[in-house]
Design an enzyme around this catalytic site. Sequence first.
Site, PDB file in Angstrom:
ATOM      1  CB  ALA A  66      -0.886  -0.014   1.240  1.00  0.00           C
ATOM      2  N   GLY A 112       0.702  -4.945   0.874  1.00  0.00           N
ATOM      3  CA  GLY A 112      -0.438  -5.018  -0.039  1.00  0.00           C
ATOM      4  C   GLY A 112      -0.108  -5.698  -1.368  1.00  0.00           C
ATOM      5  CD  GLU A 115      -2.121  -7.369   2.917  1.00  0.00           C
ATOM      6  OE1 GLU A 115      -1.731  -6.221   2.597  1.00  0.00           O
ATOM      7  OE2 GLU A 115      -2.795  -7.599   3.921  1.00  0.00           O
ATOM      8  CD  GLU A 135       1.724  -5.338   5.675  1.00  0.00           C
ATOM      9  OE1 GLU A 135       2.501  -6.286   5.965  1.00  0.00           O
ATOM     10  OE2 GLU A 135       0.995  -5.352   4.673  1.00  0.00           O
TER      11      GLU A 135
HETATM   12  N1  CAA Z   1       4.625   3.159  -0.500  1.00  0.00           N
HETATM   13  C1  CAA Z   1       5.045   4.329  -1.007  1.00  0.00           C
HETATM   14  N2  CAA Z   1       6.216   4.476  -1.652  1.00  0.00           N
HETATM   15  C2  CAA Z   1       6.994   3.386  -1.772  1.00  0.00           C
HETATM   16  C3  CAA Z   1       6.630   2.130  -1.269  1.00  0.00           C
HETATM   17  C4  CAA Z   1       5.375   2.045  -0.608  1.00  0.00           C
HETATM   18  N3  CAA Z   1       4.913   0.890  -0.134  1.00  0.00           N
HETATM   19  N4  CAA Z   1       7.621   1.254  -1.515  1.00  0.00           N
HETATM   20  C5  CAA Z   1       8.580   1.934  -2.179  1.00  0.00           C
HETATM   21  N5  CAA Z   1       8.210   3.213  -2.344  1.00  0.00           N
HETATM   22  C6  CAA Z   1       8.940   4.293  -3.004  1.00  0.00           C
HETATM   23  C7  CAA Z   1      10.106   4.791  -2.150  1.00  0.00           C
HETATM   24  O1  CAA Z   1       9.666   5.699  -1.163  1.00  0.00           O
HETATM   25  C8  CAA Z   1      10.975   5.422  -3.212  1.00  0.00           C
HETATM   26  O2  CAA Z   1      10.399   6.662  -3.542  1.00  0.00           O
HETATM   27  P1  CAA Z   1      11.345   7.993  -3.659  1.00  0.00           P
HETATM   28  O3  CAA Z   1      12.283   7.679  -4.799  1.00  0.00           O
HETATM   29  O4  CAA Z   1      10.342   9.051  -3.981  1.00  0.00           O
HETATM   30  O5  CAA Z   1      12.058   8.140  -2.343  1.00  0.00           O
HETATM   31  C9  CAA Z   1      10.779   4.508  -4.418  1.00  0.00           C
HETATM   32  O6  CAA Z   1       9.557   3.806  -4.190  1.00  0.00           O
HETATM   33  C10 CAA Z   1      11.891   3.476  -4.572  1.00  0.00           C
HETATM   34  O7  CAA Z   1      11.988   2.768  -3.337  1.00  0.00           O
HETATM   35  P2  CAA Z   1      13.359   2.645  -2.499  1.00  0.00           P
HETATM   36  O8  CAA Z   1      14.233   3.803  -2.775  1.00  0.00           O
HETATM   37  O9  CAA Z   1      12.989   2.386  -1.078  1.00  0.00           O
HETATM   38  O10 CAA Z   1      13.960   1.336  -3.189  1.00  0.00           O
HETATM   39  P3  CAA Z   1      14.960   0.284  -2.522  1.00  0.00           P
HETATM   40  O11 CAA Z   1      15.431  -0.582  -3.639  1.00  0.00           O
HETATM   41  O12 CAA Z   1      15.985   0.972  -1.690  1.00  0.00           O
HETATM   42  O13 CAA Z   1      14.038  -0.584  -1.532  1.00  0.00           O
HETATM   43  C11 CAA Z   1      12.074  -1.805  -0.891  1.00  0.00           C
HETATM   44  C12 CAA Z   1      13.011  -1.382  -2.049  1.00  0.00           C
HETATM   45  C13 CAA Z   1      12.830  -2.764   0.044  1.00  0.00           C
HETATM   46  C14 CAA Z   1      10.903  -2.514  -1.535  1.00  0.00           C
HETATM   47  C15 CAA Z   1      11.631  -0.555  -0.102  1.00  0.00           C
HETATM   48  O14 CAA Z   1      11.118   0.403  -1.034  1.00  0.00           O
HETATM   49  C16 CAA Z   1      10.546  -0.812   0.901  1.00  0.00           C
HETATM   50  O15 CAA Z   1      10.828  -1.331   1.976  1.00  0.00           O
HETATM   51  N6  CAA Z   1       9.293  -0.435   0.591  1.00  0.00           N
HETATM   52  C17 CAA Z   1       8.185  -0.540   1.515  1.00  0.00           C
HETATM   53  C18 CAA Z   1       7.688  -1.978   1.649  1.00  0.00           C
HETATM   54  C19 CAA Z   1       6.605  -2.042   2.668  1.00  0.00           C
HETATM   55  O16 CAA Z   1       6.776  -1.767   3.839  1.00  0.00           O
HETATM   56  N7  CAA Z   1       5.372  -2.438   2.217  1.00  0.00           N
HETATM   57  C20 CAA Z   1       4.234  -2.513   3.062  1.00  0.00           C
HETATM   58  C21 CAA Z   1       3.411  -1.257   2.937  1.00  0.00           C
HETATM   59  S1  CAA Z   1       2.131  -1.118   4.159  1.00  0.00           S
HETATM   60  C22 CAA Z   1       0.853  -2.033   3.558  1.00  0.00           C
HETATM   61  O17 CAA Z   1       0.928  -2.640   2.512  1.00  0.00           O
HETATM   62  C23 CAA Z   1      -0.370  -1.981   4.439  1.00  0.00           C
HETATM   63  C24 CAA Z   1      -1.474  -2.878   4.095  1.00  0.00           C
HETATM   64  O18 CAA Z   1      -1.400  -4.099   4.195  1.00  0.00           O
HETATM   65  C25 CAA Z   1      -2.769  -2.300   3.757  1.00  0.00           C
END
Ligand code: CAA
Length: 260
Positions: A66, A112, A115, A135
């Site tokens: 998400a 998500g 999911e 999460e």
């Molecule tokens: N939401 C918003 N933006 C996201 C994102 C997310 N879930 N995942 C990645 N991005 C964005 C980053 O913020 C970054 O944007 P900017 O360039 O504007 O800073 C861009 O995508 C590239 O990401 P990274 O620079 O972080 O890339 P990386 O290769 O260093 O890392 C990653 C990759 C390990 C996937 C890392 O991006 C990450 O940990 N992402 C989040 C994963 C996460 O926690 N997902 C769960 C979300 S909560 C959820 O899903 C709730 C639910 O169940 C309803």
Amino acid sequence: MTMENILLTIDGHVATITINRPKQLNALNTATIQELSDTLDDLNGNSEVRAIIITGSGEKAFVAGADIKEFASFSIEEGKRLSAEGHNKLFNKVENMSKPVIAAVNGYALGGGLELAMSAHVRLASDNAMLGLPEVSLGVIPGYGGTQRLARLVGMGKALEMICTAGMTNAGDAKSWGLVNAVYTQEELMAAANKMASKMAKQSPTAIGFALDAVRASVKANEGGFQAEIDAFGACFGTDDFKEGTTAFMEKRKPEFKGA
Ligand code: CAA
């Protein structure tokens, strides 16, 4: 319908939806969820389409979750609504489609994203895929069905390990746990997904519709778990841990959780 976040192609009886926000690793914001929801409604009503593939744009991610930036300042009520609307508009809709849905997981499938893949009927992965429900590292819980569907696929012990460690698993381990059906190189993935979808499209669409209903009937009795997830997901939004987790993500640092 104007779509800014997804691409749709229909080739014969197979439709392919590509989530197309590669710079944000295809994170699911509300606009993308709405576009997916509308497209799935159209495809469900299109008798020419007999199988659907969902994948992500680019070589890095299926869907990284998400959109954290979108929900970071949400209240408890807004958090609950985000979860409930996601269930209704997308995740339950995918699971309840009248035609088979294949998730072609071409990279990160986190939160998500996993999911969404778990709502699909079949999951195929590329060998660079990393899958997880991270999460709790953000001070929140899986809110799009993950607390229910992961345990169904891998068993409660493995599901709780994945959820509570916030860890990622590679495609090979995911296959050995039953989380994905098969693993291919990134170059081979879409051809394999199309081959499977075409095979499905050659079978009786009415019989497949009935088969999907029958298989789903085995899990209908446990749907109360989804409401428990929505309530718990919303509750997280009132905690300091949630504020710390989401702020730390946006500041690109590790969170320091206080447990409150
Ligand atoms: N939401 C918003 N933006 C996201 C994102 C997310 N879930 N995942 C990645 N991005 C964005 C980053 O913020 C970054 O944007 P900017 O360039 O504007 O800073 C861009 O995508 C590239 O990401 P990274 O620079 O972080 O890339 P990386 O290769 O260093 O890392 C990653 C990759 C390990 C996937 C890392 O991006 C990450 O940990 N992402 C989040 C994963 C996460 O926690 N997902 C769960 C979300 S909560 C959820 O899903 C709730 C639910 O169940 C309803």
